[in-house]
Motif scaffolding. Structure first.
Motif, PDB file in Angstrom:
ATOM      1  N   ASP A 292       0.864  -1.220   0.102  1.00  0.00           N
ATOM      2  CA  ASP A 292       0.188   0.001  -0.029  1.00  0.00           C
ATOM      3  C   ASP A 292       0.887   1.125  -0.155  1.00  0.00           C
ATOM      4  OD1 ASP A 292      -1.866   2.032   0.055  1.00  0.00           O
ATOM      5  OD2 ASP A 292      -2.595   1.330   2.163  1.00  0.00           O
ATOM      6  N   LEU A 293       0.899   1.811  -1.178  1.00  0.00           N
ATOM      7  CA  LEU A 293       1.909   3.123  -1.174  1.00  0.00           C
ATOM      8  C   LEU A 293       1.249   4.333  -0.720  1.00  0.00           C
ATOM      9  CD1 LEU A 293       2.841   2.477  -4.934  1.00  0.00           C
ATOM     10  CD2 LEU A 293       3.912   1.391  -2.775  1.00  0.00           C
ATOM     11  N   GLY A 294       2.008   4.991   0.035  1.00  0.00           N
ATOM     12  CA  GLY A 294       1.393   6.012   0.862  1.00  0.00           C
ATOM     13  C   GLY A 294       0.317   5.680   1.984  1.00  0.00           C
ATOM     14  N   SER A 295       0.608   4.681   2.491  1.00  0.00           N
ATOM     15  CA  SER A 295      -0.245   4.249   3.569  1.00  0.00           C
ATOM     16  C   SER A 295      -0.748   5.039   4.713  1.00  0.00           C
ATOM     17  CB  SER A 295       0.214   2.831   4.138  1.00  0.00           C
ATOM     18  OG  SER A 295       1.366   3.101   4.668  1.00  0.00           O
ATOM     19  N   GLY A 296      -0.050   6.033   4.838  1.00  0.00           N
ATOM     20  CA  GLY A 296      -0.383   6.912   5.982  1.00  0.00           C
ATOM     21  C   GLY A 296      -0.920   6.311   7.497  1.00  0.00           C
ATOM     22  N   THR A 297      -1.726   6.617   7.867  1.00  0.00           N
ATOM     23  CA  THR A 297      -1.967   6.138   9.201  1.00  0.00           C
ATOM     24  C   THR A 297      -2.994   4.610   9.202  1.00  0.00           C
ATOM     25  OG1 THR A 297      -4.266   7.126   9.168  1.00  0.00           O
ATOM     26  CG2 THR A 297      -2.447   8.248  10.126  1.00  0.00           C
ATOM     27  N   GLY A 298      -2.927   3.932   7.823  1.00  0.00           N
ATOM     28  CA  GLY A 298      -3.334   2.722   7.564  1.00  0.00           C
ATOM     29  C   GLY A 298      -5.054   2.657   7.454  1.00  0.00           C
TER      30      GLY A 298
ATOM     31  N   VAL B  32       0.507  -6.803   8.596  1.00  0.00           N
ATOM     32  CA  VAL B  32       1.048  -5.465   8.073  1.00  0.00           C
ATOM     33  C   VAL B  32       2.267  -5.252   8.437  1.00  0.00           C
ATOM     34  CG1 VAL B  32       0.594  -3.131   8.010  1.00  0.00           C
ATOM     35  CG2 VAL B  32      -1.584  -4.513   7.739  1.00  0.00           C
ATOM     36  N   THR B  33       3.423  -4.780   7.821  1.00  0.00           N
ATOM     37  CA  THR B  33       4.516  -4.391   8.323  1.00  0.00           C
ATOM     38  C   THR B  33       4.643  -3.112   7.586  1.00  0.00           C
ATOM     39  OG1 THR B  33       5.555  -6.955   7.969  1.00  0.00           O
ATOM     40  CG2 THR B  33       7.102  -4.981   7.863  1.00  0.00           C
ATOM     41  N   PRO B  34       4.885  -2.107   8.494  1.00  0.00           N
ATOM     42  CA  PRO B  34       5.278  -0.723   7.987  1.00  0.00           C
ATOM     43  C   PRO B  34       6.817  -0.559   7.493  1.00  0.00           C
ATOM     44  CG  PRO B  34       4.954  -0.779  10.426  1.00  0.00           C
ATOM     45  CD  PRO B  34       5.125  -2.324   9.971  1.00  0.00           C
ATOM     46  N   VAL B  35       6.747   0.064   6.291  1.00  0.00           N
ATOM     47  CA  VAL B  35       8.218   0.326   5.407  1.00  0.00           C
ATOM     48  C   VAL B  35       8.347   1.576   5.325  1.00  0.00           C
ATOM     49  CG1 VAL B  35       9.118  -0.297   3.207  1.00  0.00           C
ATOM     50  CG2 VAL B  35       7.748  -1.981   4.400  1.00  0.00           C
ATOM     51  N   THR B  36       9.374   2.212   5.597  1.00  0.00           N
ATOM     52  CA  THR B  36       9.361   3.715   5.534  1.00  0.00           C
ATOM     53  C   THR B  36      10.464   3.620   4.292  1.00  0.00           C
ATOM     54  OG1 THR B  36       9.413   4.032   7.786  1.00  0.00           O
ATOM     55  CG2 THR B  36      10.443   5.839   6.319  1.00  0.00           C
ATOM     56  N   ALA B  37      10.159   4.164   3.184  1.00  0.00           N
ATOM     57  CA  ALA B  37      10.599   4.265   1.810  1.00  0.00           C
ATOM     58  C   ALA B  37       9.745   5.131   0.965  1.00  0.00           C
ATOM     59  CB  ALA B  37      10.882   2.887   1.235  1.00  0.00           C
ATOM     60  N   THR B  38      10.474   5.730  -0.146  1.00  0.00           N
ATOM     61  CA  THR B  38       9.767   6.492  -1.057  1.00  0.00           C
ATOM     62  C   THR B  38       9.449   5.292  -2.144  1.00  0.00           C
ATOM     63  OG1 THR B  38      11.891   6.793  -2.753  1.00  0.00           O
ATOM     64  CG2 THR B  38      11.466   8.305  -0.866  1.00  0.00           C
ATOM     65  N   VAL B  39       8.462   5.666  -2.992  1.00  0.00           N
ATOM     66  CA  VAL B  39       8.095   4.553  -4.059  1.00  0.00           C
ATOM     67  C   VAL B  39       9.169   4.247  -5.138  1.00  0.00           C
ATOM     68  CG1 VAL B  39       6.374   4.296  -5.943  1.00  0.00           C
ATOM     69  CG2 VAL B  39       5.550   5.476  -3.936  1.00  0.00           C
ATOM     70  N   GLU B  40       9.959   5.239  -5.290  1.00  0.00           N
ATOM     71  CA  GLU B  40      11.154   4.985  -6.133  1.00  0.00           C
ATOM     72  C   GLU B  40      11.999   4.065  -5.486  1.00  0.00           C
ATOM     73  OE1 GLU B  40       9.486   9.152  -7.027  1.00  0.00           O
ATOM     74  OE2 GLU B  40       9.970   7.943  -5.128  1.00  0.00           O
ATOM     75  N   SER B  41      12.047   3.973  -4.313  1.00  0.00           N
ATOM     76  CA  SER B  41      13.238   2.981  -3.712  1.00  0.00           C
ATOM     77  C   SER B  41      12.299   2.015  -2.911  1.00  0.00           C
ATOM     78  CB  SER B  41      14.057   3.742  -2.894  1.00  0.00           C
ATOM     79  OG  SER B  41      13.235   4.268  -1.695  1.00  0.00           O
ATOM     80  N   LEU B  42      11.450   1.374  -3.539  1.00  0.00           N
ATOM     81  CA  LEU B  42      10.845   0.429  -2.919  1.00  0.00           C
ATOM     82  C   LEU B  42      11.355  -0.907  -2.510  1.00  0.00           C
ATOM     83  CD1 LEU B  42       7.386  -0.245  -4.674  1.00  0.00           C
ATOM     84  CD2 LEU B  42       7.435   0.559  -2.575  1.00  0.00           C
ATOM     85  N   PRO B  43      11.730  -1.169  -1.138  1.00  0.00           N
ATOM     86  CA  PRO B  43      12.559  -2.299  -0.910  1.00  0.00           C
ATOM     87  C   PRO B  43      12.002  -3.755  -0.896  1.00  0.00           C
ATOM     88  CG  PRO B  43      11.837  -1.358   1.103  1.00  0.00           C
ATOM     89  CD  PRO B  43      11.156  -0.553  -0.086  1.00  0.00           C
ATOM     90  N   VAL B  44      10.799  -3.697  -1.649  1.00  0.00           N
ATOM     91  CA  VAL B  44      10.079  -5.012  -1.476  1.00  0.00           C
ATOM     92  C   VAL B  44       9.895  -5.427  -2.937  1.00  0.00           C
ATOM     93  CG1 VAL B  44       9.158  -4.825   0.849  1.00  0.00           C
ATOM     94  CG2 VAL B  44       7.976  -3.969  -1.262  1.00  0.00           C
ATOM     95  N   GLY B  45       9.757  -6.747  -3.181  1.00  0.00           N
ATOM     96  CA  GLY B  45       9.459  -7.139  -4.519  1.00  0.00           C
ATOM     97  C   GLY B  45       8.748  -8.391  -4.548  1.00  0.00           C
ATOM     98  N   ALA B  46       8.428  -8.949  -5.918  1.00  0.00           N
ATOM     99  CA  ALA B  46       7.708 -10.177  -6.167  1.00  0.00           C
ATOM    100  C   ALA B  46       6.133  -9.974  -5.405  1.00  0.00           C
ATOM    101  CB  ALA B  46       8.351 -11.354  -5.525  1.00  0.00           C
ATOM    102  N   LEU B  47       5.722  -8.493  -5.600  1.00  0.00           N
ATOM    103  CA  LEU B  47       4.411  -8.522  -5.115  1.00  0.00           C
ATOM    104  C   LEU B  47       3.354  -8.858  -5.938  1.00  0.00           C
ATOM    105  CD1 LEU B  47       5.108  -4.671  -4.155  1.00  0.00           C
ATOM    106  CD2 LEU B  47       4.968  -6.750  -2.549  1.00  0.00           C
TER     107      LEU B  47
END
Length: 182
Positions: free
Chosen positions: A42-48, A83-98
């Motif tokens: 979920d990109l830009g998840s904010g407060t969930g 749910v796992t919080p991930v602090t990152a920009t969309v350009e640097s997504l550290p997760v894959g195989a989504l």
């Protein structure tokens, strides 16, 4: 249109259930039809606010937000176990195989060719994209100023340029929705 973020001091506004008037849970889930074992970001998840709805329908959800303050707020509210919080920009997504990527009311905050290339790179083959955001063609009665918004056609162009096939894209009264696959 430049990159910006939502002011964490106003985060209470992100948990307002009247947001469902612009994008309901059923509509969001129908855009990407999650399976119980799907891995979703979920990109830009904010407060969930919408993340919780995605988590109830998917296996693993990464709540991606550039602001650690939003993750702190989400933790205070209570994160679902999947749910796992991930602090990152969309350009640097550290997760894959989504299996899927969703963005609710935040596309205007990250919409660039580099961000959409990163989304495509993070998706598994056949991965799904679901976007719902404020449209530039709206009246501007709610959401960010019109000059900060994109129309559905803009989102289509950015997605297609990144190799994402768009199946549905439409502007509505104040928002647009888009669904696609890699």
């Amino acid at each position: 249109m430049g990159f910006h973020t939502f002011d964490p001091a106003r985060a209470d506004q992100l948990d307002d259930p009247t947001r469902y008037a612009y994008l309901s849970v059923d509509e969001l889930l129908a855009l990407f039809d999650p399976a119980a074992d799907d891995v979703v970001a979920d990109l830009g998840s904010g407060t969930g606010f919408y993340t919780d709805d995605v988590a109830a329908a998917a296996g693993t959800v990464y709540a991606v937000d550039v602001q650690p303050e939003m993750h702190e707020r989400y933790r205070e509210k209570g994160l679902p176990d999947n749910v796992t919080p991930v602090t990152a920009t969309v350009e640097s997504l550290p997760v894959g195989a989504l299996d899927a990527v969703v963005s609710t009311m935040t596309f205007h905050e990250f919409a660039t060719p580099d961000a959409m290339d990163a989304v495509a790179d993070a998706l598994a083959p056949g991965g799904r994209v679901a976007l719902g955001d404020w449209t530039r063609t709206g009246a501007g009665d709610a959401g960010p100023p019109l000059e900060e918004r994109y129309a559905a056609a803009d989102a289509v162009e950015l997605c297609e340029d990144a190799g994402i096939t768009v199946h549905r894209a439409e502007d509505r009264r104040e928002t647009f929705v888009l669904s696609g696959t890699l």
